[in-house]
Design an enzyme around this catalytic site. Structure first.
Site, short mmCIF file in Angstrom:
data_model
loop_
_atom_site.label_atom_id
_atom_site.label_comp_id
_atom_site.label_asym_id
_atom_site.label_seq_id
_atom_site.Cartn_x
_atom_site.Cartn_y
_atom_site.Cartn_z
CE LYS A 289 38.70 36.25 -79.67
NZ LYS A 289 39.95 35.50 -79.63
CG ASN A 290 39.76 35.09 -75.92
OD1 ASN A 290 39.63 34.65 -77.07
ND2 ASN A 290 40.44 36.17 -75.64
CB CYS B 113 49.60 35.51 -85.11
SG CYS B 113 49.52 36.24 -83.50
NE ARG C 11 49.62 34.48 -79.24
CZ ARG C 11 48.36 34.69 -79.61
NH1 ARG C 11 48.10 35.28 -80.75
NH2 ARG C 11 47.37 34.28 -78.84
CG ASP D 187 43.00 40.34 -75.73
OD1 ASP D 187 42.40 39.35 -75.30
OD2 ASP D 187 44.15 40.28 -76.23
NE ARG E 174 40.37 35.02 -86.14
CZ ARG E 174 41.58 34.45 -86.06
NH1 ARG E 174 42.56 34.84 -86.82
NH2 ARG E 174 41.81 33.49 -85.19
C1 EPZ Z 1 44.94 34.13 -74.78
O1 EPZ Z 1 45.95 33.80 -75.72
C2 EPZ Z 1 43.86 34.85 -75.57
N1 EPZ Z 1 43.32 33.97 -76.60
C3 EPZ Z 1 44.44 36.11 -76.22
O2 EPZ Z 1 43.37 36.80 -76.87
C4 EPZ Z 1 44.99 37.01 -75.11
O3 EPZ Z 1 45.58 38.16 -75.69
C5 EPZ Z 1 46.05 36.23 -74.31
O4 EPZ Z 1 45.46 35.02 -73.78
C6 EPZ Z 1 46.59 37.04 -73.13
O5 EPZ Z 1 45.54 37.40 -72.29
C7 EPZ Z 1 42.44 33.00 -76.22
O6 EPZ Z 1 42.12 32.83 -75.06
C8 EPZ Z 1 41.88 32.16 -77.32
P1 EPZ Z 1 49.12 33.47 -73.36
P2 EPZ Z 1 47.16 32.79 -75.30
O7 EPZ Z 1 49.57 32.06 -73.49
O8 EPZ Z 1 46.68 31.79 -74.34
C9 EPZ Z 1 53.81 33.80 -73.59
C10 EPZ Z 1 42.32 38.03 -78.56
O9 EPZ Z 1 42.56 39.10 -79.14
N2 EPZ Z 1 53.79 32.32 -73.68
O10 EPZ Z 1 48.48 33.93 -72.08
O11 EPZ Z 1 47.80 32.32 -76.55
C11 EPZ Z 1 53.27 34.44 -74.87
O12 EPZ Z 1 54.30 34.60 -75.82
C12 EPZ Z 1 43.45 37.05 -78.29
O13 EPZ Z 1 41.18 37.66 -78.17
C13 EPZ Z 1 55.01 31.63 -73.64
O14 EPZ Z 1 56.07 32.23 -73.52
O15 EPZ Z 1 48.14 33.82 -74.56
C14 EPZ Z 1 52.77 35.77 -74.39
O16 EPZ Z 1 53.87 36.67 -74.33
C15 EPZ Z 1 44.80 37.56 -78.75
N3 EPZ Z 1 54.99 30.27 -73.74
C16 EPZ Z 1 52.31 35.50 -72.95
O17 EPZ Z 1 52.88 34.22 -72.58
C17 EPZ Z 1 53.81 29.56 -73.88
O18 EPZ Z 1 53.85 28.31 -73.96
C18 EPZ Z 1 50.80 35.39 -72.81
O19 EPZ Z 1 50.36 34.43 -73.72
C19 EPZ Z 1 52.59 30.28 -73.94
C20 EPZ Z 1 52.61 31.66 -73.83
#
Ligand code: EPZ
Length: 425
Positions: free
Chosen positions: A26-27, A122, A127, A314, A406
């Site tokens: 998915k990701n 969310c 996020r 995850d 989803r």
């Molecule tokens: C991706 O989300 C995945 N989604 C998530 O999967 C997964 O949990 C996550 O990466 C972590 O591995 C997709 O790929 C579609 P991040 P993403 O930006 O990119 C902080 C699932 O269940 N952060 O790596 O949104 C954030 O708050 C979903 O399949 C900032 O601070 O995650 C978090 O604490 C859920 N500023 C950490 O980084 C930013 O601009 C990791 O978030 C962006 C993120």
């Protein structure tokens, strides 16, 4: 809040036996769909999971003028007629799918402007998108907020993104992907440091390089991108879903069942397999096949989630479900998201003994869980409750099936095929 009353009914205590084919990730698939905006040719994606998030992403791209034909696990994407989103069509669609925000990089690279609803937080956390915004600014983008829309524009003299050096302040999968896509068509070289190293980043770079991009270092701490003038179409097979594979390995462990997973990448699951071995599971491997053989008694094991190659956030909820009936006490620390413990109360209602303090769950193993009516709150929490139901005494009803649909293709059908008594209602 439930979108509808769809639920899973599970009769626990059954041994599982057989093989599960792992679907496309998915990701990865969702980001590859966003990346197709960069190309003026046709992108043919194979091994695309049939899940509702892919349907929503398709609707978003079609509303932008793209032509998408889907047939089973294949998407044919034509992008010559695409135009930047006009705001009214999009708000609800974009808002229902966070990853749609990752279209901002490709839109800026292709059109020099973008207008996208600000992604909300969310249940699992706020996020934020500061890493995306601050880094795109370094490529020559200015941002304005108008109502709930983010209006972005490239203000370099040529109206084309300009390569730059960027050092992320945190490892963000989405921000890394956004910048790789934006920099692919920027003028000059972009160097990204402190990047996320998830396998999905490597998949994205592989596809973009097939389209003519010049990306080096995906999967390492530093990625270099030499911008090119344009990107062509390509055929590309989405990588296997490592989170789906990990979810089913945990389902095998909690039911003490020997099962095998095919079409998966064992090297995407090293940390998860290491923890399951510490629990008392043994593994056999052959090309793209993993076989798990759990012990009768499973030991409690501590985990701390972290960016790849650490233990994936995850799989934190599914692993916690496993620890509820392990022998001893385990500590589960969620260090990626600030609010990803919604499954705890529901697991405790099934007889688990879990307490949470400062994002650390202490799980005291109990003999058995009792089947109950429980409520999923997000994709991975719902998967965790279904896993708990597979091992609980009696019937478990898991509400929130729409969350599961989803991100898992045919979740109940795959488990039914190997002996689980599980059905969608
Ligand atoms: C991706 O989300 C995945 N989604 C998530 O999967 C997964 O949990 C996550 O990466 C972590 O591995 C997709 O790929 C579609 P991040 P993403 O930006 O990119 C902080 C699932 O269940 N952060 O790596 O949104 C954030 O708050 C979903 O399949 C900032 O601070 O995650 C978090 O604490 C859920 N500023 C950490 O980084 C930013 O601009 C990791 O978030 C962006 C993120």
């Amino acid at each position: 809040m439930f979108l509808n009353n769809k639920r899973l009914e599970i009769e626990g205590g059954k041994f599982l036996e057989g093989n599960i084919n792992i679907s496309g990730a998915k990701n990865s698939a969702l980001v590859l769909m966003a990346a197709s905006i960069l190309s003026k040719g046709q992108i043919n994606l194979f091994n695309v999971p049939q899940i509702s998030d892919v349907l929503v992403m398709s609707k978003i791209l079609i509303a932008m003028g793209m032509d998408i034909k889907s047939n089973a696990n294949q998407l044919k994407i034509k992008t010559e007629k695409i135009s930047p989103p006009s705001q009214d069509l999009f708000f609800d669609l974009f808002n229902s799918l966070r990853v749609s925000f990752f279209c901002i990089g490709p839109l800026l690279a292709r059109f020099g402007k973008a207008k996208i609803p600000l992604p909300g937080g969310c249940l699992i956390g706020s996020r934020p998108i500061d890493e995306h915004i601050n880094s795109l600014k370094k490529l020559g983008v200015i941002f304005k907020l108008k109502k709930n829309y983010l209006i972005a524009e490239v203000i370099t003299p040529s109206k084309r993104l300009l390569g730059s050096s960027i050092n992320f302040s945190c490892k963000s999968v989405g921000a890394t992907e956004t910048l790789i896509m934006a920099a692919s068509l920027a003028k000059g070289k972009t160097i990204l440091k402190n990047v996320a190293q998830e396998p999905e980043i490597i998949d994205l770079a592989k596809m973009l390089n097939l389209m003519g991009a010049r990306i080096l270092g995906a999967g390492s701490e530093c990625i270099t991108i030499e911008g090119v003038e344009s990107l062509k179409g390509c055929d590309f097979r989405v990588m296997p879903d490592r989170i789906e594979a990990g979810t089913f390995l945990i389902a095998a462990a909690i039911t003490r069942s020997k099962i095998s997973l095919s079409q998966c990448e064992p090297n995407h699951l090293e940390e998860v397999i290491k923890k399951l071995e510490l629990c008392g599971c043994k593994f056999k491997y052959s090309k793209n096949l993993i076989t798990i053989i759990p012990n009768k008694i499973l030991n409690s094991v501590n985990i701390t989630t972290s960016p790849f190659p650490g233990f994936p956030t995850d799989l934190q909820a599914p692993f916690m479900a496993l620890m509820t009936t392990a022998h001893g006490t385990s500590q589960i620390k969620e260090s990626v998201f600030e609010n990803r413990m919604h499954h705890v109360n529901e697991l405790n209602s099934m007889g688990a003994n879990i307490s949470v303090k400062d994002n650390i769950a202490t799980v005291v193993g109990v003999k058995k869980l009792e089947g109950r009516l429980v409520m999923g709150s997000d994709l991975r929490a719902t998967a965790a409750l279904a896993i708990a139901g597979l091992s609980a005494d009696g019937k478990t009803i898991v509400k929130g099936l729409e969350y599961l649909e989803r991100g898992y293709e045919d979740f109940s059908a795959k488990l039914q095929k190997i002996g689980a008594v599980i059905s969608k209602k």
